[in-house]
Write an enzyme that holds these catalytic residues in place. Structure first.
Site, PDB file in Angstrom:
ATOM      1  N   GLY A 120      55.455  -2.564  72.774  1.00 39.86           N
ATOM      2  CA  GLY A 120      54.359  -3.174  73.076  1.00 39.86           C
ATOM      3  C   GLY A 120      53.751  -3.460  71.706  1.00 39.86           C
ATOM      4  O   GLY A 120      54.153  -3.549  70.599  1.00 39.86           O
ATOM      5  N   SER A 121      52.256  -3.322  71.821  1.00 41.14           N
ATOM      6  CA  SER A 121      51.367  -3.802  70.842  1.00 41.14           C
ATOM      7  C   SER A 121      51.445  -2.796  69.431  1.00 41.14           C
ATOM      8  O   SER A 121      51.244  -3.110  68.525  1.00 41.14           O
ATOM      9  CB  SER A 121      49.965  -3.525  71.224  1.00 41.14           C
ATOM     10  OG  SER A 121      49.694  -4.945  71.964  1.00 41.14           O
ATOM     11  N   THR A 122      52.186  -1.655  69.773  1.00 42.67           N
ATOM     12  CA  THR A 122      52.314  -0.637  68.540  1.00 42.67           C
ATOM     13  C   THR A 122      53.182  -1.361  67.670  1.00 42.67           C
ATOM     14  O   THR A 122      53.416  -0.697  66.367  1.00 42.67           O
ATOM     15  CB  THR A 122      52.966   0.584  68.940  1.00 42.67           C
ATOM     16  OG1 THR A 122      54.185   0.551  69.644  1.00 42.67           O
ATOM     17  CG2 THR A 122      52.072   1.408  69.827  1.00 42.67           C
TER      18      THR A 122
END
Length: 585
Positions: free
Chosen positions: A301-303
């Site tokens: 995801g956003s990582t």
């Protein structure tokens, strides 16, 4: 007449003399043949029937943490064995109540087992000369059985593995079976080095099987090698305690966390939930064995957005001040729509990471060469095993297409459509923290880092780390703040994949970061799978774990604070009371 008798007697004497001489000659010849010609053969045959050899077990090597604390040690025990063939050869003597049945009865009494069961065991093995009775007993229990002096029963020395850290380090260390063979973790991966080489001794037995004398040691045993890991048991306890507390508080299904030394690539802590106690595996379930940090895969995801920003800066098309228009807050690709939480309008790269804009990351990725994001992820080690030698280590998934669809490039930019392990994601953040220089990750202690590779320019890496500081100061990563230290990181909240696509009520909460941000020394990733409480965002579930563990790690390792004096008391109310962890047996 008398003369004839005299001659007859003389011949009889000579005949007897000749026969005696021939017999003596034959006996002497046979004796010479046996003692000279056949000496070696007969001596060997005699030894086969009287000389026995016994294996001398080698002590299995210890597994130690980086400070020399034992994680796995072998303790001597005694195993009681029987020779059923010898026992059944006892002559029955009703007058003194002696026989195999009587010996088995006495043995059952001293062992505290059923006589019928034991007799059936002996009968099933009556033609064998070896059978285990009890294994890995403490000395006093073995001596109690031996005191009964049962025919054919003896004891032999063995070693039993003990794990002082218990469940805290079980997924790293693993365990051995009753035969001292590695089954999981380091015990399995480096079983051959740990085993050592057993020795051998010879002795003479009489017809009753009693040892008359020892001949000597034919081969000396060589103990196994000690293995020194990079793991710091102090950090391992700390990370395990906080992760277990978070799983309990948020009613999560599982979780994992990894701490890496940025400069050397050493794994300082690697913990998982659920776990197990290797000293008591009577109620062990298969799911508990999995080292989720290296085996379980998830979409990050956003990582992954900091790496999309890195690729953009490396391309030369963008600078840190470049503005991205994310209006109206969504993008359409046919039936597929990418959305932000709301319309954030025009933003620079720092704000893009603070607001975690999917639309902004997608627009950047689509403006770059179609393989730019893929190349960045590949250079960070995504899609390849980290290579620490653990059994079942996952390589992750980094899809490759001859021709990329715009939606595939877009989703890759914000961490969907690929999968990583917790350790792989930690490796990527370690690289960013190390000025873009990727060093090999290792589970073994090393003072000098191995040669690595510059995969992100140092200036770009520093710029991106500074942007991630803003995420912790102003954005969704506030709960990761640590008093006295500058922290950089990124949150991630990922929808889990189900049988019919993404499940909109099941999540993976993530936080990946580093500290101190001015000169990063440690990188850490926390992954919490399927939290079922009211809180499920990465900033709510994973970031507080990062804060508590990283604060303890920095203090333990004497890493000096890098915030100005006046700001060191700033702190958010994110600390929870940790639950207790049972240590050892």
């Amino acid at each position: 007449m008398e003369n004839n008798l005299h001659i007859s007697g003389k011949w009889r004497f000579r005949f007897i003399y000749v026969v005696a001489f021939v017999l003596f000659a034959v006996a002497a010849g046979r004796l010479f043949y046996l003692t000279v010609v056949e000496k070696d053969f007969l001596q060997n045959q005699g030894e086969i029937r009287a000389v026995r050899t016994q294996s001398i077990p080698a002590t299995r090597g210890m597994i130690l943490d980086r400070r020399g604390e034992p994680l796995a040690v072998s303790t001597p025990t005694w195993t009681v064995v029987a020779n059923p063939k010898e026992l059944w050869s006892i002559e029955r003597d009703p007058s003194i109540n002696k026989g195999p049945e009587q010996e088995i009865k006495r043995l059952a009494e001293v062992m505290g087992v059923g006589r019928t069961w034991l007799q059936e065991k002996f009968e099933a093995n009556k033609h064998r000369s070896f059978m285990y009775l009890r294994r890995q007993l403490p000395p006093h229990e073995a001596d109690e059985i031996m005191s009964a002096k049962i025919v054919g029963v003896s004891k032999t020395k063995e070693y039993k593995r003990f794990y002082p850290a218990g469940e805290v380090a079980s997924h790293v260390v693993g365990f051995t079976n009753i035969d001292d063979k590695g089954q999981e973790g380091i015990e399995l991966a480096y079983d051959q080095a740990l085993q050592g080489e057993p020795g051998r001794r010879s002795f003479v037995k009489d017809l009753s099987g009693n040892i008359i004398r020892g001949i000597g040691v034919d081969k000396t045993e060589h103990p196994g090698e000690n293995i020194e890991l990079s793991v710091d048991l102090r950090l391992q306890y700390l990370a395990y305690r906080e992760l277990k507390a978070a799983v309990t508080e948020h009613r999560a299904t599982s979780a994992s966390a990894v701490i890496l030394d940025v400069k050397t690539g050493e794994i300082l802590a690697m913990v998982n939930q659920p776990s197990y106690n290797p000293n008591d595996r009577s109620k062990l379930e298969y799911e508990e064995l999995r080292n989720r940090a290296v085996i379980d895969l998830f979409e990050p995801g956003s990582t992954m957005k900091p790496f999309t920003v890195s690729a953009a800066l490396m391309s030369g098309q963008y600078s840190t001040e470049t503005q991205i228009n994310t209006a109206p807050g969504y993008m359409r690709f046919g039936r597929f729509t990418i959305r932000d939480s709301r319309n954030h309008g025009v933003m620079d790269f720092e704000k893009l990471l603070i607001k975690s804009s999917n639309v902004g990351a997608s627009k950047i990725a689509l403006s770059l060469p179609q393989d730019a994001i893929w190349n960045m992820d590949y250079e960070l080690g995504i899609g390849s095993p980290v290579g620490i030698g653990f059994p079942g280590e996952a390589s992750g998934v980094l899809p490759s297409h001859p021709k990329w669809h715009p939606s595939e490039i877009a989703t890759l930019s914000y961490g969907y459509g690929l999968s990583v392990s917790t350790l792989q994601l930690a490796q990527a953040y370690m690289t960013l923290a190390n000025g873009g220089y990727r060093v090999p990750v290792t589970i073994f202690k090393q003072d000098i880092p191995s040669d690595g590779k510059q995969v992100i320019p140092r200036t770009v890496a520093k710029d991106v780390v500074k942007m991630m500081e803003a995420v912790v100061q102003k954005g969704s990563g506030r709960a990761a703040q640590i008093p006295g230290y500058r922290v950089a990181g990124k949150t991630g909240t990922v929808h889990k994949v189900g049988s019919k696509g993404y499940e909109y009520d099941q999540y993976i909460a993530l936080f990946a970061g580093m500290a101190p941000a001015s000169n990063p020394r440690l990188a850490m990733v926390v992954m919490v799978n399927d939290p079922k409480g009211r809180e499920y965002y990465g900033g709510e579930v994973a970031a507080p774990v990062f804060s508590r563990v990283m604060e303890g790690a920095l203090t333990t390792l004497n890493i000096y604070p890098d915030l100005p004096e006046g700001l060191r008391e700033v702190r958010l109310e994110t600390k929870k009371q940790p639950i207790q962890v049972v240590q050892g047996g």
